[in-house]
Design a protein around this motif. Structure first.
Motif, PDB file in Angstrom:
ATOM      1  N   SER A   5       0.838  -1.199   0.000  1.00 27.56           N
ATOM      2  CA  SER A   5       0.000   0.000   0.000  1.00 27.56           C
ATOM      3  C   SER A   5       0.871   1.246   0.000  1.00 27.56           C
ATOM      4  CB  SER A   5      -0.903   0.006   1.243  1.00 27.56           C
ATOM      5  OG  SER A   5      -0.123   0.070   2.424  1.00 27.56           O
ATOM      6  N   GLU A   6       0.256   2.368  -0.316  1.00 25.06           N
ATOM      7  CA  GLU A   6       0.980   3.635  -0.305  1.00 25.06           C
ATOM      8  C   GLU A   6       0.786   4.395   0.998  1.00 25.06           C
ATOM      9  OE1 GLU A   6       0.200   5.957  -3.751  1.00 25.06           O
ATOM     10  OE2 GLU A   6       1.231   4.589  -5.094  1.00 25.06           O
ATOM     11  N   GLY A   7       0.122   3.808   1.926  1.00 28.59           N
ATOM     12  CA  GLY A   7      -0.092   4.423   3.236  1.00 28.59           C
ATOM     13  C   GLY A   7      -0.521   3.370   4.237  1.00 28.59           C
ATOM     14  N   ARG A   8      -0.907   3.831   5.408  1.00 30.28           N
ATOM     15  CA  ARG A   8      -1.254   2.905   6.486  1.00 30.28           C
ATOM     16  C   ARG A   8      -2.743   2.540   6.408  1.00 30.28           C
ATOM     17  NH1 ARG A   8       2.223   1.563  10.021  1.00 30.28           N
ATOM     18  NH2 ARG A   8       0.742   1.219  11.735  1.00 30.28           N
ATOM     19  N   ILE A   9      -3.052   1.679   5.448  1.00 31.21           N
ATOM     20  CA  ILE A   9      -4.422   1.203   5.300  1.00 31.21           C
ATOM     21  C   ILE A   9      -4.848   0.423   6.539  1.00 31.21           C
ATOM     22  CG2 ILE A   9      -5.926  -0.291   3.920  1.00 31.21           C
ATOM     23  CD1 ILE A   9      -4.334   0.408   1.487  1.00 31.21           C
ATOM     24  N   CYS A  10      -3.885  -0.190   7.219  1.00 30.57           N
ATOM     25  CA  CYS A  10      -4.211  -0.986   8.407  1.00 30.57           C
ATOM     26  C   CYS A  10      -4.854  -0.146   9.511  1.00 30.57           C
ATOM     27  CB  CYS A  10      -2.960  -1.683   8.941  1.00 30.57           C
ATOM     28  SG  CYS A  10      -1.658  -0.559   9.522  1.00 30.57           S
ATOM     29  N   LYS A  33      -4.847   3.596  -3.144  1.00 24.62           N
ATOM     30  CA  LYS A  33      -3.866   3.236  -4.152  1.00 24.62           C
ATOM     31  C   LYS A  33      -2.929   2.170  -3.612  1.00 24.62           C
ATOM     32  CE  LYS A  33      -2.820   4.799  -7.595  1.00 24.62           C
ATOM     33  NZ  LYS A  33      -3.106   4.301  -8.975  1.00 24.62           N
ATOM     34  N   LEU A  34      -2.608   1.205  -4.472  1.00 24.97           N
ATOM     35  CA  LEU A  34      -1.605   0.187  -4.174  1.00 24.97           C
ATOM     36  C   LEU A  34      -0.452   0.342  -5.155  1.00 24.97           C
ATOM     37  CD1 LEU A  34      -3.913  -2.946  -3.739  1.00 24.97           C
ATOM     38  CD2 LEU A  34      -3.083  -1.394  -1.951  1.00 24.97           C
ATOM     39  N   LYS A  35       0.693  -0.165  -4.782  1.00 22.01           N
ATOM     40  CA  LYS A  35       1.825  -0.142  -5.700  1.00 22.01           C
ATOM     41  C   LYS A  35       1.728  -1.356  -6.631  1.00 22.01           C
ATOM     42  CE  LYS A  35       4.705   2.519  -2.577  1.00 22.01           C
ATOM     43  NZ  LYS A  35       5.983   2.645  -1.861  1.00 22.01           N
ATOM     44  N   PRO A  36       2.014  -1.185  -7.897  1.00 22.66           N
ATOM     45  CA  PRO A  36       1.875  -2.292  -8.857  1.00 22.66           C
ATOM     46  C   PRO A  36       2.709  -3.503  -8.449  1.00 22.66           C
ATOM     47  CG  PRO A  36       2.199  -0.204  -9.993  1.00 22.66           C
ATOM     48  CD  PRO A  36       2.463   0.064  -8.542  1.00 22.66           C
ATOM     49  N   ILE A  37       2.164  -4.690  -8.663  1.00 20.21           N
ATOM     50  CA  ILE A  37       2.886  -5.923  -8.348  1.00 20.21           C
ATOM     51  C   ILE A  37       3.993  -6.184  -9.357  1.00 20.21           C
ATOM     52  CG2 ILE A  37       1.266  -7.363  -9.625  1.00 20.21           C
ATOM     53  CD1 ILE A  37       3.055  -8.267  -6.321  1.00 20.21           C
ATOM     54  N   GLY A  38       3.869  -5.626 -10.575  1.00 19.66           N
ATOM     55  CA  GLY A  38       4.938  -5.715 -11.562  1.00 19.66           C
ATOM     56  C   GLY A  38       5.172  -7.126 -12.073  1.00 19.66           C
ATOM     57  N   ASP A  39       6.445  -7.452 -12.310  1.00 18.54           N
ATOM     58  CA  ASP A  39       6.808  -8.732 -12.912  1.00 18.54           C
ATOM     59  C   ASP A  39       6.544  -9.915 -11.986  1.00 18.54           C
ATOM     60  OD1 ASP A  39       7.632  -7.429 -15.183  1.00 18.54           O
ATOM     61  OD2 ASP A  39       9.745  -7.354 -14.596  1.00 18.54           O
ATOM     62  N   ALA A  40       6.333  -9.653 -10.711  1.00 11.15           N
ATOM     63  CA  ALA A  40       6.047 -10.755  -9.789  1.00 11.15           C
ATOM     64  C   ALA A  40       4.654 -11.331 -10.029  1.00 11.15           C
ATOM     65  CB  ALA A  40       6.165 -10.279  -8.343  1.00 11.15           C
ATOM     66  N   GLY A  41       3.754 -10.530 -10.598  1.00 12.94           N
ATOM     67  CA  GLY A  41       2.383 -10.967 -10.806  1.00 12.94           C
ATOM     68  C   GLY A  41       2.250 -12.239 -11.626  1.00 12.94           C
ATOM     69  N   PRO A  42       2.842 -12.304 -12.829  1.00 11.87           N
ATOM     70  CA  PRO A  42       2.723 -13.521 -13.633  1.00 11.87           C
ATOM     71  C   PRO A  42       3.329 -14.755 -12.959  1.00 11.87           C
ATOM     72  CG  PRO A  42       3.429 -11.671 -14.989  1.00 11.87           C
ATOM     73  CD  PRO A  42       3.479 -11.202 -13.571  1.00 11.87           C
ATOM     74  N   VAL A  43       4.370 -14.567 -12.164  1.00 10.11           N
ATOM     75  CA  VAL A  43       4.987 -15.702 -11.467  1.00 10.11           C
ATOM     76  C   VAL A  43       4.018 -16.278 -10.432  1.00 10.11           C
ATOM     77  CG1 VAL A  43       6.942 -16.463 -10.069  1.00 10.11           C
ATOM     78  CG2 VAL A  43       7.279 -14.713 -11.826  1.00 10.11           C
ATOM     79  N   ILE A  44       3.387 -15.396  -9.667  1.00  7.62           N
ATOM     80  CA  ILE A  44       2.432 -15.845  -8.656  1.00  7.62           C
ATOM     81  C   ILE A  44       1.221 -16.476  -9.320  1.00  7.62           C
ATOM     82  CG2 ILE A  44       0.971 -15.121  -6.732  1.00  7.62           C
ATOM     83  CD1 ILE A  44       2.949 -12.752  -6.357  1.00  7.62           C
ATOM     84  N   GLU A  45       0.731 -15.854 -10.386  1.00 11.00           N
ATOM     85  CA  GLU A  45      -0.444 -16.378 -11.092  1.00 11.00           C
ATOM     86  C   GLU A  45      -0.180 -17.774 -11.654  1.00 11.00           C
ATOM     87  OE1 GLU A  45      -4.105 -16.897 -12.647  1.00 11.00           O
ATOM     88  OE2 GLU A  45      -3.467 -15.346 -11.244  1.00 11.00           O
ATOM     89  N   ALA A  46       1.052 -18.016 -12.091  1.00 10.44           N
ATOM     90  CA  ALA A  46       1.406 -19.330 -12.641  1.00 10.44           C
ATOM     91  C   ALA A  46       1.459 -20.400 -11.564  1.00 10.44           C
ATOM     92  CB  ALA A  46       2.745 -19.252 -13.368  1.00 10.44           C
ATOM     93  N   GLY A  47       1.582 -19.992 -10.304  1.00 12.30           N
ATOM     94  CA  GLY A  47       1.657 -20.956  -9.213  1.00 12.30           C
ATOM     95  C   GLY A  47       3.028 -21.070  -8.582  1.00 12.30           C
ATOM     96  N   GLY A  48       3.898 -20.099  -8.838  1.00  9.65           N
ATOM     97  CA  GLY A  48       5.229 -20.121  -8.249  1.00  9.65           C
ATOM     98  C   GLY A  48       6.317 -20.133  -9.299  1.00  9.65           C
TER      99      GLY A  48
END
Length: 256
Positions: free
Chosen positions: A194-199, A227-242
């Motif tokens: 997150s871009e701030g203290r959403i918690c 607003k959240l910070k983009p997950i970027g290149d990690a997104g496709p890796v997680i979506e694939a299952g690791g």
């Protein structure tokens, strides 16, 4: 001759050295990942009521990752569910205590059991339980935390336990580097920043939607967007299952 004798000798034993003392300046550099703000919007909070006629407010098309079925698109874009809110410095012992690390995630039965112990190490100040007694799954599919989430040991069981419990994503102000990396490598949960203290603005039990493509979190209970910070290149890796599933999917390693 000395090298030869050394190679044939038993492994040397080591004695633990006295824990060094650190100057106060040591504590000014926390050991967690803090990503740069790539958003052009200077504020993390967008306060506006949700219109019932807005496409965002229609939740019928949102498929939780845990129950999603294959479609023509392989990219998960949204998560919807209840959130569980925690504070700062949630460490891996709180996420999954060491006594449960004997459970083997590759064993389906033990994987489910590992999930049943997720966040069981939280202190008694958390009066709402993450998982109800005699249950293996949580009703909270999104965890919201503060800074330095996942600090402590390097155990990959931490994101695995959350994923096994039914968590789709964690949203935190910042992460311990090892937890972020393990989340991506195992493909169990999306570690979103997150871009701030959403918690401090969300409460356990609030109804949340996360839209990955637009990098935002919507709290339907309060009517606020963040607003959240983009997950970027990690997104496709997680979506694939690791990392290994991603490597097979992209042809980096052969498929069995």
């Amino acid at each position: 001759m000395a090298a030869s004798l050394l190679s044939l000798s038993p492994n040397p034993t080591f004695t633990a050295s006295t824990k060094p003392s650190f100057s106060p300046s040591y504590h000014t550099t926390p050991h967690f990942v803090k990503f740069p703000n790539t958003s052009q919007t200077p504020t993390h909070l967008i306060v506006k009521p949700l219109s019932t006629h807005s496409p965002r407010a229609s939740l019928s098309s949102i498929i939780p990752r845990a129950t999603a079925t294959p479609t023509t698109s392989t990219t998960q874009t949204s998560f919807h569910g209840l959130c569980y809110v925690v504070g700062d410095n949630i460490d891996t012992d709180q996420i999954i205590p060491a006594e449960y690390l004997t459970l083997v995630p590759s064993n389906p039965e033990e994987y489910e059991k590992l999930g049943s112990y997720a966040l069981i190490g939280l202190p008694s100040s958390y009066t709402t339980r993450f998982i109800e007694p005699n249950e293996n799954k949580t009703k909270y599919s999104i965890v919201i935390g503060g800074y330095n989430f996942g600090c402590g040991s390097s155990r990959e069981h931490a994101p695995v336990a959350l994923g096994a419990a039914g968590v789709a994503a964690v949203v935190a102000e910042s992460y311990a580097r090892i937890f972020f990396r393990n989340s991506v490598a195992t493909g169990e949960v999306y570690p979103l920043e997150s871009e701030g203290r959403i918690c401090e603005e969300c409460r356990t039990g609030d109804t949340i939607t996360i839209e990955l493509a637009e990098s935002r979190l919507i709290n339907h209970t309060t009517g606020k967007e963040y607003k959240l910070k983009p997950i970027g290149d990690a997104g496709p890796v997680i979506e694939a299952g690791g990392i290994f599933a991603y490597a097979r999917k992209t042809g980096m390693i052969p498929t069995n």
